[in-house]
Design a protein around this motif. Structure first.
Motif, mmCIF file in Angstrom:
data_model
loop_
_atom_site.group_PDB
_atom_site.id
_atom_site.type_symbol
_atom_site.label_atom_id
_atom_site.label_comp_id
_atom_site.label_asym_id
_atom_site.label_seq_id
_atom_site.Cartn_x
_atom_site.Cartn_y
_atom_site.Cartn_z
ATOM 1 N N PHE A 130 0.828 -1.208 0.000
ATOM 2 C CA PHE A 130 0.000 0.000 0.000
ATOM 3 C C PHE A 130 0.858 1.252 0.000
ATOM 4 C CE2 PHE A 130 -4.568 -1.061 1.439
ATOM 5 C CZ PHE A 130 -4.586 -2.201 0.666
ATOM 6 N N ARG A 131 1.928 1.274 0.785
ATOM 7 C CA ARG A 131 2.805 2.446 0.829
ATOM 8 C C ARG A 131 3.418 2.707 -0.543
ATOM 9 N NH1 ARG A 131 7.098 1.232 4.393
ATOM 10 N NH2 ARG A 131 7.741 3.416 4.256
ATOM 11 N N LEU A 132 3.851 1.657 -1.229
ATOM 12 C CA LEU A 132 4.398 1.814 -2.572
ATOM 13 C C LEU A 132 3.337 2.335 -3.544
ATOM 14 C CD1 LEU A 132 6.512 -1.459 -2.858
ATOM 15 C CD2 LEU A 132 7.405 0.885 -2.715
ATOM 16 N N ALA A 133 2.143 1.761 -3.485
ATOM 17 C CA ALA A 133 1.070 2.169 -4.395
ATOM 18 C C ALA A 133 0.641 3.617 -4.158
ATOM 19 C CB ALA A 133 -0.127 1.231 -4.251
ATOM 20 N N ILE A 134 0.575 4.020 -2.902
ATOM 21 C CA ILE A 134 0.180 5.392 -2.581
ATOM 22 C C ILE A 134 1.224 6.369 -3.118
ATOM 23 C CG2 ILE A 134 -0.094 7.028 -0.665
ATOM 24 C CD1 ILE A 134 -1.497 4.662 0.856
ATOM 25 N N ALA A 135 2.505 6.089 -2.894
ATOM 26 C CA ALA A 135 3.562 6.967 -3.403
ATOM 27 C C ALA A 135 3.509 7.041 -4.925
ATOM 28 C CB ALA A 135 4.931 6.475 -2.927
ATOM 29 N N PHE A 136 3.375 5.902 -5.573
ATOM 30 C CA PHE A 136 3.305 5.871 -7.037
ATOM 31 C C PHE A 136 2.118 6.684 -7.538
ATOM 32 C CE2 PHE A 136 1.903 4.012 -11.046
ATOM 33 C CZ PHE A 136 3.069 4.088 -11.790
ATOM 34 N N ASN A 137 0.955 6.504 -6.883
ATOM 35 C CA ASN A 137 -0.257 7.211 -7.268
ATOM 36 C C ASN A 137 -0.090 8.722 -7.123
ATOM 37 O OD1 ASN A 137 -3.184 8.305 -6.279
ATOM 38 N ND2 ASN A 137 -3.364 6.716 -7.851
ATOM 39 N N ARG A 138 0.701 9.149 -6.174
ATOM 40 C CA ARG A 138 0.938 10.581 -5.946
ATOM 41 C C ARG A 138 2.058 11.126 -6.835
ATOM 42 N NH1 ARG A 138 0.922 10.163 0.659
ATOM 43 N NH2 ARG A 138 -1.335 9.909 0.886
ATOM 44 N N GLY A 139 2.653 10.263 -7.635
ATOM 45 C CA GLY A 139 3.746 10.692 -8.496
ATOM 46 C C GLY A 139 5.071 10.818 -7.767
#
Length: 153
Positions: A130-139
């Motif tokens: 989730f932490r990786l996905a959230i960072a990726f989603n935020r650019g």
């Protein structure tokens, strides 16, 4: 079947035999964990903002289904757990670290050690994903995002 009508089959996940009553254990963990969330100064307000009071029974049932699918590989959970988390502004490492701390406290209180370890192994993987996905989603870059490990909680 045993004489008391219970199944005598042993559930084994990742080579670990699990207690016969794991479904009740999952329910106890989910309900106990969210009792902790409600009282927590960091996470409580986030959950209270996201889930209406009358929707808590449905949320708890959905989380029981999620953990049943996660641990026992049942098909009870239907959903996508990541999108609701992506929508929470400011959700970060401190929140996931606290989530893991409360979760660890709950599983250690409720579960035998081998089951608590299984819950935690899965929770740590989920938190990192989730932490990786959230960072990726935020650019944001994901290069420096290290997994949170249980010994550091």
């Amino acid at each position: 079947m045993s004489e008391d009508g219970r199944s005598t089959r042993t559930i084994v996940v990742d080579g670990v035999p699990l207690p016969d009553l794991l479904d009740e254990t999952i329910r106890g963990v989910v309900h106990g964990f969210y009792d902790e969330i409600h009282r927590d100064d960091l996470l409580g307000p986030i959950f209270h903002d996201q889930i209406e009071p009358d929707r808590w029974p449905q949320h708890l049932a959905k989380m029981c289904d999620f953990w049943s699918a996660t641990l026992l590989r049942t098909s009870r959970y239907e959903g996508r757990p990541l999108p609701p988390h992506l929508a929470i502004a400011g959700l970060g490492s401190a929140h996931f670290r606290r989530w893991l701390q409360l979760f660890r406290t709950t599983v250690r209180r409720i579960c035998p050690p081998e089951v608590a370890a299984l819950f935690m192994e899965r929770a740590l993987r989920i938190a990192h994903s989730f932490r990786l996905a959230i960072a990726f989603n935020r650019g944001e870059t994901t290069i420096g995002i290290e997994p949170i490990v249980e010994k550091d909680l």
